[in-house]
Design a protein around this motif. Structure first.
Motif, PDB file in Angstrom:
ATOM      1  N   LYS A 124      34.912  35.241  46.421  1.00 55.69           N
ATOM      2  CA  LYS A 124      34.023  36.252  46.966  1.00 55.69           C
ATOM      3  C   LYS A 124      34.675  37.641  47.020  1.00 55.69           C
ATOM      4  N   LEU A 125      35.806  37.790  46.338  1.00 53.00           N
ATOM      5  CA  LEU A 125      36.478  39.085  46.324  1.00 53.00           C
ATOM      6  C   LEU A 125      35.679  40.094  45.519  1.00 53.00           C
ATOM      7  N   THR A 126      35.532  41.261  46.070  1.00 50.90           N
ATOM      8  CA  THR A 126      34.905  42.353  45.328  1.00 50.90           C
ATOM      9  C   THR A 126      35.978  42.977  44.438  1.00 50.90           C
ATOM     10  N   PRO A 127      35.587  43.689  43.402  1.00 55.18           N
ATOM     11  CA  PRO A 127      36.589  44.381  42.581  1.00 55.18           C
ATOM     12  C   PRO A 127      37.458  45.336  43.417  1.00 55.18           C
ATOM     13  N   GLU A 128      36.862  45.949  44.434  1.00 57.38           N
ATOM     14  CA  GLU A 128      37.617  46.875  45.287  1.00 57.38           C
ATOM     15  C   GLU A 128      38.717  46.145  46.059  1.00 57.38           C
ATOM     16  N   LEU A 129      38.373  44.969  46.618  1.00 59.38           N
ATOM     17  CA  LEU A 129      39.386  44.192  47.344  1.00 59.38           C
ATOM     18  C   LEU A 129      40.465  43.668  46.407  1.00 59.38           C
ATOM     19  N   LEU A 130      40.054  43.241  45.229  1.00 64.84           N
ATOM     20  CA  LEU A 130      41.026  42.754  44.258  1.00 64.84           C
ATOM     21  C   LEU A 130      41.987  43.878  43.876  1.00 64.84           C
ATOM     22  N   LYS A 131      41.455  45.082  43.715  1.00 67.55           N
ATOM     23  CA  LYS A 131      42.293  46.237  43.393  1.00 67.55           C
ATOM     24  C   LYS A 131      43.282  46.514  44.525  1.00 67.55           C
ATOM     25  N   LEU A 132      42.828  46.451  45.770  1.00 63.80           N
ATOM     26  CA  LEU A 132      43.715  46.659  46.918  1.00 63.80           C
ATOM     27  C   LEU A 132      44.829  45.615  46.957  1.00 63.80           C
ATOM     28  N   LEU A 133      44.479  44.370  46.656  1.00 61.85           N
ATOM     29  CA  LEU A 133      45.484  43.305  46.626  1.00 61.85           C
ATOM     30  C   LEU A 133      46.539  43.574  45.567  1.00 61.85           C
ATOM     31  N   VAL A 134      46.098  43.964  44.380  1.00 62.49           N
ATOM     32  CA  VAL A 134      47.032  44.227  43.281  1.00 62.49           C
ATOM     33  C   VAL A 134      47.910  45.429  43.617  1.00 62.49           C
ATOM     34  N   GLU A 135      47.333  46.431  44.268  1.00 59.68           N
ATOM     35  CA  GLU A 135      48.123  47.604  44.660  1.00 59.68           C
ATOM     36  C   GLU A 135      49.146  47.244  45.743  1.00 59.68           C
ATOM     37  N   VAL A 190      46.809  36.010  52.465  1.00 57.88           N
ATOM     38  CA  VAL A 190      47.525  37.284  52.446  1.00 57.88           C
ATOM     39  C   VAL A 190      46.588  38.338  53.021  1.00 57.88           C
ATOM     40  N   GLU A 191      47.194  39.356  53.594  1.00 54.99           N
ATOM     41  CA  GLU A 191      46.414  40.376  54.296  1.00 54.99           C
ATOM     42  C   GLU A 191      46.287  41.637  53.458  1.00 54.99           C
ATOM     43  N   VAL A 192      45.103  42.216  53.513  1.00 63.54           N
ATOM     44  CA  VAL A 192      44.859  43.534  52.933  1.00 63.54           C
ATOM     45  C   VAL A 192      43.848  44.227  53.838  1.00 63.54           C
ATOM     46  N   SER A 193      44.039  45.531  54.034  1.00 62.31           N
ATOM     47  CA  SER A 193      43.178  46.254  54.968  1.00 62.31           C
ATOM     48  C   SER A 193      42.508  47.448  54.312  1.00 62.31           C
ATOM     49  N   THR A 194      41.322  47.738  54.809  1.00 67.82           N
ATOM     50  CA  THR A 194      40.634  48.974  54.480  1.00 67.82           C
ATOM     51  C   THR A 194      40.624  49.803  55.762  1.00 67.82           C
ATOM     52  N   GLU A 195      39.940  50.919  55.757  1.00 65.52           N
ATOM     53  CA  GLU A 195      39.911  51.770  56.945  1.00 65.52           C
ATOM     54  C   GLU A 195      39.368  51.050  58.171  1.00 65.52           C
ATOM     55  N   ASP A 196      38.380  50.164  57.958  1.00 59.87           N
ATOM     56  CA  ASP A 196      37.715  49.553  59.107  1.00 59.87           C
ATOM     57  C   ASP A 196      37.814  48.029  59.177  1.00 59.87           C
ATOM     58  N   THR A 197      38.444  47.404  58.179  1.00 55.58           N
ATOM     59  CA  THR A 197      38.456  45.939  58.135  1.00 55.58           C
ATOM     60  C   THR A 197      39.813  45.409  57.696  1.00 55.58           C
ATOM     61  N   LYS A 198      40.249  44.339  58.356  1.00 57.76           N
ATOM     62  CA  LYS A 198      41.447  43.616  57.943  1.00 57.76           C
ATOM     63  C   LYS A 198      40.965  42.317  57.307  1.00 57.76           C
ATOM     64  N   TYR A 199      41.310  42.123  56.038  1.00 57.77           N
ATOM     65  CA  TYR A 199      40.897  40.928  55.304  1.00 57.77           C
ATOM     66  C   TYR A 199      42.064  39.964  55.200  1.00 57.77           C
ATOM     67  N   LEU A 200      41.804  38.690  55.441  1.00 60.05           N
ATOM     68  CA  LEU A 200      42.741  37.624  55.142  1.00 60.05           C
ATOM     69  C   LEU A 200      42.154  36.898  53.934  1.00 60.05           C
ATOM     70  N   VAL A 201      42.825  37.015  52.806  1.00 58.04           N
ATOM     71  CA  VAL A 201      42.340  36.417  51.564  1.00 58.04           C
ATOM     72  C   VAL A 201      43.034  35.086  51.375  1.00 58.04           C
ATOM     73  N   LYS A 202      42.230  34.025  51.336  1.00 64.65           N
ATOM     74  CA  LYS A 202      42.781  32.676  51.180  1.00 64.65           C
ATOM     75  C   LYS A 202      43.537  32.576  49.863  1.00 64.65           C
ATOM     76  N   ILE A 203      44.710  31.956  49.941  1.00 66.16           N
ATOM     77  CA  ILE A 203      45.566  31.805  48.769  1.00 66.16           C
ATOM     78  C   ILE A 203      45.181  30.547  47.996  1.00 66.16           C
ATOM     79  N   SER A 204      45.172  30.701  46.688  1.00 69.64           N
ATOM     80  CA  SER A 204      44.993  29.572  45.780  1.00 69.64           C
ATOM     81  C   SER A 204      45.561  29.994  44.437  1.00 69.64           C
ATOM     82  N   SER A 205      45.735  29.048  43.547  1.00 66.07           N
ATOM     83  CA  SER A 205      46.225  29.405  42.214  1.00 66.07           C
ATOM     84  C   SER A 205      45.223  30.320  41.518  1.00 66.07           C
ATOM     85  N   LYS A 206      43.954  30.158  41.829  1.00 62.47           N
ATOM     86  CA  LYS A 206      42.926  31.016  41.233  1.00 62.47           C
ATOM     87  C   LYS A 206      43.088  32.463  41.685  1.00 62.47           C
ATOM     88  N   LEU A 207      43.515  32.693  42.933  1.00 63.19           N
ATOM     89  CA  LEU A 207      43.750  34.047  43.414  1.00 63.19           C
ATOM     90  C   LEU A 207      44.848  34.697  42.593  1.00 63.19           C
TER      91      LEU A 207
END
Length: 96
Positions: free
Chosen positions: A13-24, A49-66
């Motif tokens: 369910k990752l958006t391209p924006e969240l995926l970009k933040l993770l890679v950065e 793993v954690e990634v944050s935007t201005e208003d939200t802290k996301y915990l992205v579940k880890i898997s080999s697919k991630l």
């Protein structure tokens, strides 16, 4: 910063924006020190793993697919950057 909305998200369910933040945030991938472990309401052990935007802290579940998604996204960014380099900037290996 403690007033951030907290969201647990699966890689599917990752958006391209969240995926970009993770890679950065994790350009060389994430390590053991980056992983957060917790149990969900069903008592299942979750790694994220954690990634944050201005208003939200996301915990992205880890898997080999991630990991594969992050690597592919990073490769696509590099390919896009290469497309933007003018051809004359590449040295012709056959010229002497």
């Amino acid at each position: 910063m403690n007033n951030l909305k907290r969201v647990i998200v699966d890689y599917k369910k990752l958006t391209p924006e969240l995926l970009k933040l993770l890679v950065e945030k994790y350009p060389d991938g994430y390590g053991d020190n980056d992983v957060i472990n917790f149990k969900n309401l069903k008592g299942e052990r979750i790694e994220a793993v954690e990634v944050s935007t201005e208003d939200t802290k996301y915990l992205v579940k880890i898997s080999s697919k991630l990991e594969q998604s992050m690597a592919k996204f990073d490769d696509d960014l590099v390919a896009e950057d290469m497309d933007e380099i003018p051809e004359e900037d590449f040295a012709d290996s056959e010229e002497e």
